[in-house]
Structure formats: structure tokens, C-alpha cells
Motif scaffolding. Structure first.
Motif, PDB file in Angstrom:
ATOM      1  N   PHE A 221       0.814  -1.209   0.000  1.00 41.40           N
ATOM      2  CA  PHE A 221       0.000   0.000   0.000  1.00 41.40           C
ATOM      3  C   PHE A 221       0.852   1.266   0.000  1.00 41.40           C
ATOM      4  CE2 PHE A 221      -2.396  -3.414   1.914  1.00 41.40           C
ATOM      5  CZ  PHE A 221      -3.638  -3.305   1.314  1.00 41.40           C
ATOM      6  N   VAL A 222       1.889   1.302   0.831  1.00 44.25           N
ATOM      7  CA  VAL A 222       2.770   2.472   0.919  1.00 44.25           C
ATOM      8  C   VAL A 222       4.212   1.975   0.783  1.00 44.25           C
ATOM      9  CG1 VAL A 222       1.304   4.112   2.165  1.00 44.25           C
ATOM     10  CG2 VAL A 222       2.455   2.313   3.415  1.00 44.25           C
ATOM     11  N   PRO A 223       4.654   1.667  -0.437  1.00 46.17           N
ATOM     12  CA  PRO A 223       5.949   0.995  -0.625  1.00 46.17           C
ATOM     13  C   PRO A 223       7.149   1.785  -0.126  1.00 46.17           C
ATOM     14  CG  PRO A 223       5.035   1.759  -2.711  1.00 46.17           C
ATOM     15  CD  PRO A 223       3.946   1.882  -1.709  1.00 46.17           C
ATOM     16  N   PHE A 224       7.139   3.096  -0.288  1.00 44.47           N
ATOM     17  CA  PHE A 224       8.310   3.884   0.116  1.00 44.47           C
ATOM     18  C   PHE A 224       8.341   4.088   1.628  1.00 44.47           C
ATOM     19  CE2 PHE A 224       7.388   5.284  -4.280  1.00 44.47           C
ATOM     20  CZ  PHE A 224       8.545   4.803  -4.874  1.00 44.47           C
TER      21      PHE A 224
ATOM     22  N   LEU B 132      10.702   2.430   6.934  1.00 44.28           N
ATOM     23  CA  LEU B 132      10.520   1.797   8.238  1.00 44.28           C
ATOM     24  C   LEU B 132      11.349   0.523   8.333  1.00 44.28           C
ATOM     25  CD1 LEU B 132       8.958   1.984  10.920  1.00 44.28           C
ATOM     26  CD2 LEU B 132       7.111   0.672   9.850  1.00 44.28           C
ATOM     27  N   TRP B 133      11.357  -0.260   7.268  1.00 43.74           N
ATOM     28  CA  TRP B 133      12.123  -1.509   7.250  1.00 43.74           C
ATOM     29  C   TRP B 133      13.617  -1.240   7.428  1.00 43.74           C
ATOM     30  CZ3 TRP B 133      10.928  -6.646   7.205  1.00 43.74           C
ATOM     31  CH2 TRP B 133      11.939  -7.536   6.849  1.00 43.74           C
ATOM     32  N   GLN B 134      14.131  -0.221   6.746  1.00 44.08           N
ATOM     33  CA  GLN B 134      15.564   0.071   6.826  1.00 44.08           C
ATOM     34  C   GLN B 134      15.980   0.458   8.234  1.00 44.08           C
ATOM     35  OE1 GLN B 134      17.767  -0.617   4.530  1.00 44.08           O
ATOM     36  NE2 GLN B 134      16.109  -1.301   3.177  1.00 44.08           N
ATOM     37  N   PHE B 135      15.113   1.157   8.942  1.00 44.51           N
ATOM     38  CA  PHE B 135      15.426   1.536  10.319  1.00 44.51           C
ATOM     39  C   PHE B 135      15.335   0.354  11.281  1.00 44.51           C
ATOM     40  CE2 PHE B 135      14.408   5.993   9.007  1.00 44.51           C
ATOM     41  CZ  PHE B 135      15.611   6.565   9.412  1.00 44.51           C
TER      42      PHE B 135
END
Length: 322
Positions: free
Chosen positions: A130-133, A138-141
Motif C-alpha cells: 500500500f505504501v511501498p516507500f 521503516l524496514w531500513q530503520f
């Protein structure tokens, strides 16, 4: 766009819709992650794997709530129902912030941060279509060396059996809290003022959940009677001891507000001056050490106070940075 209306309805770009979704979902989630990132032990967690054991009922509930989210979004996307799936995610973000985190902020037990972190990382996975960026950020953090380098390369979270019994009990728990807060409002009693007793009528919930209700509605004792229609009755009779406790809480709030206005950082010490007479002062004074500990200040009572003070009942409060 997915959450505003059904996929087969007419879509119109409305800046107000964008603003509302941002404030009610993305901003709330980002602030929730911010609390997690600020915790001193977060960097020591390692891989955010699914918790296998929990020591706190709120963690057990969050695991069940996350399992329910995965199940719902998986089913909805398989059915090509992006509207229902996105609404399920929005509801989960609200629960994560306004229920789980609200009642976990002061926790220090070992299961809190691992469960919280796992839930955030799982949410990033479910949110990614839904909100890929946003989800990628969030994933990178959150990701560790054991995780794949992108949320879009990770496997979809596995669907686990949902603890429906716990979800239902927590829903009843939240209902009791809402009824009690409404009852407080009707008698003009702020949540910071402790009350003597609350009598609940409704579905049975386990003792650990009753303790959550008792803390959330700030009463000294609580009793639950089984009944079909949920109801809450509060004992609003106050004695001097209860009033003094309420005043202590108001003083803490006032000092924290002065700290925030002054731009003080967490852990940065300051001095507080109190002036003015109050009939409950003999009961308040022995508890000032707890106020000092909670607000990282040193408190001194003086005859007068200069500009920049706030008043809590008849007590003037000022903050001095030296």
C-alpha cells in the motif's frame, strides 16, 4: 486512495483525504516507531523474530492482534479487496498506538521491546503493497544483519492461529475503560484524580486485564460482576488522601509542561520553586521526592516566585535552569 472508498467507486484526488490519512495513519505510525527507536536497549535487540514466550498480557494481546491483521489482510488481498485490507491496517495502527503503546510506555520488562519491534517490522511487511516507500523506510530503520536488504524482497508474514479468546477479552477490557472515562467526564473528575472504587458489570475478564482497567481509570479498587449489559459505577467521594494524590499528579504534569516549554532534554536536571499555601500541604510535602524523581528536578518551597510560573490550585510553580 485504497482506504478512502471502494476500489470500483469513482476516485477523486482530494488534498483533505491525503492529509487525513497522513495524520491518522502514517504520522501516528511514525511517532510510534519514534518511541521504539528512542529506547536505550533497542540497539541490543538483534533480530526481531516472532516472540515465542511473553511475560505480559499486553504483549500476548499484541501478538494475537498482529496475527489477526496478517490473516485479515492476506484474505482481503487474495479477494482483491484493497479497501477492506487498508482499513484493517489503519485500525491496527490505531490499536498499536492508542492502546498497546499508551499502556506500555513505562514498562521495563524484557518482553516489551522485542514484541514491539516484531510488531512494527511485521506491519512494515503487511503495509508494503500500500505504501511501498514509507514501508521501505521503516524496514531500513528496523532491519538487522539477519534481514533481507529490502522489505520488498522479504517473505510475506506467515499466518498464525489467532487467539480469539484473548482478543475478545481485551475488547471487553477496552469497553470498561471507555465507560469509566465517560463516567469520570460526567462527574467532572480528571483522570489524574484517584478515585476510591469502580464497580463493573459485564463479561468476565482475567485478573491481569482487570489490573489494566484499574490502572487506566485510576481507582484504588475494582470489582466485576457478571452481566449482559456492560456498565461502570464510580465511587466519587474524595477524602484528603485522595485529593493529595491528585494534586501530586497535577504538580508532576505542570512541571513536565514547564520542562517542555523550556526545551529541556530527557535527563537534564532543573530546579523547581513552589510557593503559596494549601490546606493539603502536610500531605503533599512527604511525596515531593517522588515528584523530583519523576520530573528530574530538585524542588524547594519559597515565599514568592517571579514571572513564568504556573498555578496548580493555590500553589505556584516555576522552573529554574542554572
Amino acid at each position: 486512495m485504497y482506504s478512502v472508498n471502494q476500489a470500483d467507486d469513482v476516485k477523486k484526488i482530494d488534498p483533505l483525504d491525503i492529509t487525513q490519512v497522513f495524520r491518522k495513519t502514517l504520522l501516528i505510525l511514525w511517532n510510534t516507531y519514534g518511541f521504539f527507536a528512542q529506547q536505550p536497549k533497542t540497539s541490543q535487540l538483534g533480530s526481531l523474530e516472532r516472540p515465542t514466550t511473553t511475560t505480559h498480557i499486553l504483549d500476548a494481546w499484541l501478538i494475537a492482534r498482529t496475527d489477526a491483521l496478517i490473516t485479515a489482510v492476506t484474505t482481503d488481498l487474495d479477494d482483491l479487496n484493497a479497501f477492506r485490507a487498508s482499513r484493517a491496517i489503519q485500525a491496527y495502527v490505531t490499536d498499536l498506538s492508542t492502546w498497546y503503546l499508551k499502556h506500555s510506555r513505562n514498562r521495563t520488562d524484557e518482553s516489551f521491546l522485542p514484541t514491539f519491534g516484531w510488531a512494527l517490522q511485521t506491519l512494515a511487511l503487511v503495509f508494503a503493497p500500500f505504501v511501498p516507500f514509507f514501508s521501505e523506510t521503516l524496514w531500513q530503520f528496523l532491519r538487522t544483519e539477519d534481514d533481507v536488504e529490502s522489505v520488498h524482497l522479504a517473505n510475506w508474514p506467515a499466518v498464525e492461529a489467532v487467539d480469539e479468546s484473548l482478543l475478545n477479552e481485551m475488547e471487553a477490557t477496552r469497553g470498561y475503560v471507555e465507560l469509566a472515562l465517560a463516567a469520570r467526564s460526567s462527574i467532572n473528575q480528571k483522570i489524574r484524580q484517584p478515585l476510591r472504587r469502580a464497580d463493573l458489570v459485564g463479561p468476565v475478564i482475567r485478573e491481569t486485564l482487570l489490573q489494566i482497567v484499574q490502572t487506566a481509570i485510576n481507582v484504588k479498587s475494582i470489582d466485576l460482576t457478571t452481566g449482559l449489559v456492560p456498565a461502570v459505577t464510580l465511587d466519587d467521594q474524595l477524602d484528603d488522601d485522595l485529593r493529595a494524590e491528585g494534586l501530586i499528579r497535577e504538580l508532576k504534569r505542570a512541571i513536565q509542561g514547564l520542562r517542555k516549554t523550556a526545551g529541556l532534554q530527557a535527563g537534564q536536571r532543573a530546579n523547581v520553586r513552589l510557593s503559596g499555601d494549601h490546606p493539603l500541604w502536610p500531605l503533599i510535602e512527604p511525596s515531593l521526592s517522588t515528584v523530583e524523581a519523576a520530573t528530574t528536578t530538585s524542588i524547594l518551597r519559597t515565599e514568592s516566585i517571579g514571572e513564568g510560573s504556573v498555578t496548580v490550585e493555590s500553589i505556584k510553580v516555576s522552573l529554574i535552569i542554572e
